[in-house]
Write a protein that holds these residues in place. Structure first.
Motif, short mmCIF file in Angstrom:
data_model
loop_
_atom_site.label_atom_id
_atom_site.label_comp_id
_atom_site.label_asym_id
_atom_site.label_seq_id
_atom_site.Cartn_x
_atom_site.Cartn_y
_atom_site.Cartn_z
N SER A 185 -52.29 -38.96 -15.36
CA SER A 185 -51.81 -40.11 -15.99
C SER A 185 -51.49 -40.06 -17.38
O SER A 185 -50.33 -40.45 -17.88
CB SER A 185 -52.62 -41.28 -15.71
OG SER A 185 -53.86 -41.17 -16.24
N GLY A 243 -58.27 -37.64 -15.44
CA GLY A 243 -57.45 -38.63 -16.21
C GLY A 243 -56.25 -37.69 -16.70
O GLY A 243 -55.53 -38.52 -17.19
N GLU A 267 -39.85 -36.27 -15.98
CA GLU A 267 -40.75 -36.39 -14.78
C GLU A 267 -40.76 -35.09 -14.30
O GLU A 267 -42.08 -34.65 -13.96
CB GLU A 267 -40.02 -37.44 -13.86
CG GLU A 267 -39.91 -39.03 -14.38
CD GLU A 267 -39.05 -39.22 -15.62
OE1 GLU A 267 -38.11 -38.45 -15.59
OE2 GLU A 267 -39.34 -40.11 -16.15
N GLU A 280 -48.23 -38.28 -17.48
CA GLU A 280 -47.04 -38.85 -17.10
C GLU A 280 -46.69 -39.99 -18.26
O GLU A 280 -45.49 -40.06 -18.55
CB GLU A 280 -47.32 -39.57 -15.95
CG GLU A 280 -47.40 -38.69 -14.67
CD GLU A 280 -48.14 -39.46 -13.57
OE1 GLU A 280 -48.38 -40.32 -13.63
OE2 GLU A 280 -48.39 -38.36 -12.55
N ASN A 281 -47.76 -40.36 -18.84
CA ASN A 281 -47.47 -41.46 -19.77
C ASN A 281 -46.77 -40.59 -21.25
O ASN A 281 -46.31 -41.55 -22.16
CB ASN A 281 -48.69 -42.20 -20.37
CG ASN A 281 -49.18 -43.09 -19.27
OD1 ASN A 281 -48.68 -43.47 -18.48
ND2 ASN A 281 -50.48 -43.30 -19.40
N GLN A 307 -48.11 -30.26 -14.61
CA GLN A 307 -49.50 -30.57 -13.89
C GLN A 307 -49.84 -29.38 -12.68
O GLN A 307 -50.80 -29.01 -12.85
CB GLN A 307 -49.26 -31.96 -13.07
CG GLN A 307 -48.99 -33.13 -13.96
CD GLN A 307 -48.97 -34.34 -13.52
OE1 GLN A 307 -48.11 -34.49 -12.50
NE2 GLN A 307 -49.21 -35.60 -14.28
#
Length: 185
Positions: A121, A118, A90, A124-125, A97
């Motif tokens: 996300s 987009g 994380e 993060e995924n 990012q």
């Protein structure tokens, strides 16, 4: 220092100082919208050691944003953060990012702007894959591992066999965001 000044400075430095980099390969700060045996559909930066590129697959267009050039301390700072965060997917994702946001400020087309919206996300995924990629980067650098790369959906990662460069890619629609960094010397 403004991003425009940094880019102009990097270009001026590229012309003024002979580069210590070897010939461009797909492992370095490059973009090629039609990858093949010969790089003839993109661009490369001679003296960059960390960068982000954006490739619009549909339009066959790419940009390269430089994070660090040879000889500056920014490269070592990025390497240090990647090393520190490799066990925390994380936090690593948050760092990537932040790096992308600081480096790739231009949203020149609607397609890039929509894809960039987009990207968080998607990152993060795929945070666990990104962390595994960075872990392999450091293992490879130490000569402790062979790595065949990761190709899972919109995420890919590879480490250059000859150069050790890390190349991590996130595909959002038709736009590919690629983080590239040389191993520390």
């Amino acid at each position: 220092m403004s991003k425009t000044f940094a880019v102009v400075f990097a270009i001026a430095l590229w012309w003024a100082v002979p580069s210590m980099s070897a010939e461009a390969t797909q492992e370095k700060c490059t973009c090629d919208t039609k990858p093949g045996a010969v790089q003839d559909n993109g661009a490369f930066v001679n003296n960059a050691v960390a960068c982000w590129s954006r490739e619009d697959v549909e339009r066959e267009w790419c940009t390269i944003s430089i994070q660090s050039i040879e000889g500056d301390t920014r490269h070592q700072t990025i390497i240090g953060e990647l090393d520190r965060l490799q066990d925390d997917p994380e936090q690593l994702t948050a760092f990537l990012q932040e790096q992308e946001a600081e480096t790739v400020a231009d949203q020149s087309t609607v397609e890039f702007a929509q894809a960039r919206a987009g990207l968080p996300s998607l990152m993060e995924n795929n945070s666990k894959l990104a962390a595994a990629c960075v872990e392999w980067f450091f293992k490879h650098k130490e000569g402790n591992a062979d790595f065949d790369g990761i190709e899972e959906g919109p995420f890919s990662c590879r480490i250059g066999e000859a150069t050790g460069w890390l190349r991590m890619s996130f595909l959002v629609g038709e736009v590919r965001f690629i983080f590239m960094i040389a191993p520390d010397a």
